[in-house]
Design an enzyme around this catalytic site. Sequence first.
Site, PDB file in Angstrom:
ATOM      1  N   ARG A 186      -8.046  43.705  39.417  1.00  0.00           N
ATOM      2  CA  ARG A 186      -7.686  44.555  38.271  1.00  0.00           C
ATOM      3  C   ARG A 186      -7.810  46.029  38.616  1.00  0.00           C
ATOM      4  O   ARG A 186      -7.163  46.864  38.009  1.00  0.00           O
ATOM      5  CB  ARG A 186      -8.619  44.263  37.090  1.00  0.00           C
ATOM      6  N   CYS A 201     -16.770  42.764  25.146  1.00  0.00           N
ATOM      7  CA  CYS A 201     -16.433  42.413  26.510  1.00  0.00           C
ATOM      8  C   CYS A 201     -17.731  42.354  27.298  1.00  0.00           C
ATOM      9  O   CYS A 201     -18.798  42.630  26.761  1.00  0.00           O
ATOM     10  CB  CYS A 201     -15.453  43.397  27.125  1.00  0.00           C
ATOM     11  N   ARG A 244     -18.255  47.490  22.616  1.00  0.00           N
ATOM     12  CA  ARG A 244     -17.102  48.387  22.745  1.00  0.00           C
ATOM     13  C   ARG A 244     -16.199  48.442  21.507  1.00  0.00           C
ATOM     14  O   ARG A 244     -15.035  48.040  21.542  1.00  0.00           O
ATOM     15  CB  ARG A 244     -16.290  48.034  23.992  1.00  0.00           C
ATOM     16  N   LYS A 279      -6.599  54.358  38.355  1.00  0.00           N
ATOM     17  CA  LYS A 279      -6.249  53.308  37.373  1.00  0.00           C
ATOM     18  C   LYS A 279      -6.416  53.822  35.955  1.00  0.00           C
ATOM     19  O   LYS A 279      -5.535  53.655  35.107  1.00  0.00           O
ATOM     20  CB  LYS A 279      -7.156  52.088  37.584  1.00  0.00           C
ATOM     21  N   ASN A 280      -7.568  54.467  35.680  1.00  0.00           N
ATOM     22  CA  ASN A 280      -7.865  54.844  34.298  1.00  0.00           C
ATOM     23  C   ASN A 280      -7.077  56.058  33.826  1.00  0.00           C
ATOM     24  O   ASN A 280      -7.118  56.402  32.653  1.00  0.00           O
ATOM     25  CB  ASN A 280      -9.371  55.045  34.107  1.00  0.00           C
ATOM     26  N   ASP A 335     -18.976  54.123  35.806  1.00  0.00           N
ATOM     27  CA  ASP A 335     -18.146  53.251  36.648  1.00  0.00           C
ATOM     28  C   ASP A 335     -18.591  53.237  38.113  1.00  0.00           C
ATOM     29  O   ASP A 335     -18.003  52.523  38.928  1.00  0.00           O
ATOM     30  CB  ASP A 335     -16.665  53.649  36.541  1.00  0.00           C
TER      31      ASP A 335
HETATM   32  C1  EPZ Z   1     -13.174  54.158  29.618  1.00  0.00           C
HETATM   33  O1  EPZ Z   1     -13.450  53.131  28.676  1.00  0.00           O
HETATM   34  C2  EPZ Z   1     -12.881  53.477  30.926  1.00  0.00           C
HETATM   35  N1  EPZ Z   1     -11.756  52.582  30.756  1.00  0.00           N
HETATM   36  C3  EPZ Z   1     -14.099  52.704  31.405  1.00  0.00           C
HETATM   37  O2  EPZ Z   1     -13.818  52.174  32.696  1.00  0.00           O
HETATM   38  C4  EPZ Z   1     -15.281  53.657  31.519  1.00  0.00           C
HETATM   39  O3  EPZ Z   1     -16.427  52.930  31.881  1.00  0.00           O
HETATM   40  C5  EPZ Z   1     -15.509  54.379  30.182  1.00  0.00           C
HETATM   41  O4  EPZ Z   1     -14.285  55.036  29.767  1.00  0.00           O
HETATM   42  C6  EPZ Z   1     -16.610  55.416  30.242  1.00  0.00           C
HETATM   43  O5  EPZ Z   1     -16.319  56.359  31.235  1.00  0.00           O
HETATM   44  C7  EPZ Z   1     -10.530  53.049  30.812  1.00  0.00           C
HETATM   45  O6  EPZ Z   1     -10.295  54.243  30.989  1.00  0.00           O
HETATM   46  C8  EPZ Z   1      -9.425  52.058  30.694  1.00  0.00           C
HETATM   47  P1  EPZ Z   1     -15.491  55.060  25.897  1.00  0.00           P
HETATM   48  P2  EPZ Z   1     -13.473  53.457  27.105  1.00  0.00           P
HETATM   49  O7  EPZ Z   1     -14.655  55.015  24.669  1.00  0.00           O
HETATM   50  O8  EPZ Z   1     -12.494  54.530  26.825  1.00  0.00           O
HETATM   51  C9  EPZ Z   1     -18.568  53.742  22.481  1.00  0.00           C
HETATM   52  C10 EPZ Z   1     -13.668  50.512  34.360  1.00  0.00           C
HETATM   53  O9  EPZ Z   1     -14.498  49.796  34.984  1.00  0.00           O
HETATM   54  N2  EPZ Z   1     -17.448  53.784  21.529  1.00  0.00           N
HETATM   55  O10 EPZ Z   1     -15.673  56.378  26.580  1.00  0.00           O
HETATM   56  O11 EPZ Z   1     -13.325  52.175  26.390  1.00  0.00           O
HETATM   57  C11 EPZ Z   1     -18.419  52.647  23.528  1.00  0.00           C
HETATM   58  O12 EPZ Z   1     -18.811  51.393  23.039  1.00  0.00           O
HETATM   59  C12 EPZ Z   1     -13.792  50.736  32.868  1.00  0.00           C
HETATM   60  O13 EPZ Z   1     -12.694  51.042  34.930  1.00  0.00           O
HETATM   61  C13 EPZ Z   1     -17.705  53.566  20.186  1.00  0.00           C
HETATM   62  O14 EPZ Z   1     -18.847  53.339  19.775  1.00  0.00           O
HETATM   63  O15 EPZ Z   1     -14.959  53.990  26.960  1.00  0.00           O
HETATM   64  C14 EPZ Z   1     -19.280  53.176  24.658  1.00  0.00           C
HETATM   65  O16 EPZ Z   1     -20.623  52.871  24.403  1.00  0.00           O
HETATM   66  C15 EPZ Z   1     -14.896  49.957  32.236  1.00  0.00           C
HETATM   67  N3  EPZ Z   1     -16.657  53.598  19.306  1.00  0.00           N
HETATM   68  C16 EPZ Z   1     -19.082  54.696  24.568  1.00  0.00           C
HETATM   69  O17 EPZ Z   1     -18.569  54.939  23.235  1.00  0.00           O
HETATM   70  C17 EPZ Z   1     -15.387  53.856  19.701  1.00  0.00           C
HETATM   71  O18 EPZ Z   1     -14.472  53.879  18.861  1.00  0.00           O
HETATM   72  C18 EPZ Z   1     -18.094  55.271  25.565  1.00  0.00           C
HETATM   73  O19 EPZ Z   1     -16.919  54.465  25.579  1.00  0.00           O
HETATM   74  C19 EPZ Z   1     -15.132  54.096  21.080  1.00  0.00           C
HETATM   75  C20 EPZ Z   1     -16.186  54.059  21.974  1.00  0.00           C
END
Ligand code: EPZ
Length: 439
Positions: free
Chosen positions: A420, A138, A143, A42-43, A328
């Site tokens: 989802r 969320c 996030r 999915k991701n 995840d």
């Molecule tokens: C991706 O989310 C995945 N989603 C998530 O899967 C997954 O948990 C996550 O990566 C971590 O592996 C998709 O791929 C659609 P991040 P993403 O940016 O890209 C912080 C699932 O269940 N951050 O790596 O949104 C953030 O808050 C989902 O399938 C900032 O601070 O995650 C988090 O603490 C849930 N500023 C950390 O970085 C930013 O601009 C990592 O988030 C961006 C992120």
Amino acid sequence: MSALAQEIIVDPNKLSQASELQKMVIKGGNELNGRIRISGAKNAALKHMVACLLTDEPVNLENCPVNLGDIKMQAAVLKTLGAEVVLREDGMAMIHAKAIESHVAPYDLVRKMRASVLILGPLLARYGKAEVSLPGGCAIGTRPIDMHLDALSLMGAEIKLDGGYVKAEAPNGLKGAEINFSKVSVGATENIMMAATLAKGVTIINNAAREPEIVDQGEALIKMGAKIEGLGTARLVIEGVEKLHGITHEIVPDRIEAGTYMIAVAMTGGKVVLENVRPEHLTTLIGPLKEAGMHIEQDGKDLIVERNGVDLKGFDIMTEPHPGFPTDLQAQLMSLMTICKGAGMITETIFENRFMHVPELIRMGAEITVHGNSALVRGVSGLKGAEVMATDLRASVALVLAGLVAEGETVVNRIYHLNRGYEKLVEKLSACGADIRLA
Ligand code: EPZ
């Protein structure tokens, strides 16, 4: 665009309303035995879909988990922008962004699926203009998308926030820049990698995320004509090109789905062959599961997962960006730990609020104490069925896993979260002997 196999009609509103009323009913106690085919990730699929905005030629994505709510939602976002999208029952997503009619991803779609913020990079790169509703917080945490926006600004985009929308423009096109991410972000790495493929000059991303889904996306972009070096490392170097072209690409198997079923077998006992798995993407799960007492063996593209008779021992896990243990799979692992011998400590370092499954597991008889971002799980002799509910995808599936071993009946509410991200969950589990149904 031809669509010989049966097309799936995308109507996200109708979909989510219907499944919001549905429940999943599980009678625990059955072993799992049989075969489960793992779907495309999915991701990865969500990102491949937006990458199609980078070219005016058609892109075919094979092994796409077309039945997932999030994939249908992403299809709706692309259609809103004017792209032709056909999702077929045989797992093919055909996307053609010949011309773009709108640059706006509206609030109603973004709030349902955060991954739509990834249209920012591609649209800015190809059209010099994009508007996306700010996703907001969320269930698993605040996030923010500050890293995406700061990096795009460094690449020459003018960005303002107006009426809850991020409005970005790059009238003279994006230009290459050196980006130093302050933390590892999957989404920000992908957004900037996509944007950089069509920017003028070279972009360097330091502290890039290294998840297999990003490598898969980078490989697809290279097939489309992009120049990217360093995939799978923390330093990506991308040289912008004039134009990208259409391709056919097979999406990498979903390591999180595979990991979820491995944990299911660890909990129920039995023997399941997982088809279409890349074990090298799951080493941080396979290692500890083997140490805890599981038999796991690779056979070509299959992974044989077996637990016959032995009691598993609890162990400690800390979530980290890849190649560390994936956040995840944290909730599912916690379900397993509740019935292991002894105790295990689970520490969540990626998201600040990803323990919502804890109170629900406790209602099923688990012994868990949370201290900040760590949870101490003391194994109990058995769980008891209950009516439960979770507020995100992975927490929901963790409750399904608990239900598979709990005494009596477990009813999981709000299963639209599961729709989802887990393709044909009920069919896959019941084919292996689980007593599970929708009600
Ligand atoms: C991706 O989310 C995945 N989603 C998530 O899967 C997954 O948990 C996550 O990566 C971590 O592996 C998709 O791929 C659609 P991040 P993403 O940016 O890209 C912080 C699932 O269940 N951050 O790596 O949104 C953030 O808050 C989902 O399938 C900032 O601070 O995650 C988090 O603490 C849930 N500023 C950390 O970085 C930013 O601009 C990592 O988030 C961006 C992120």
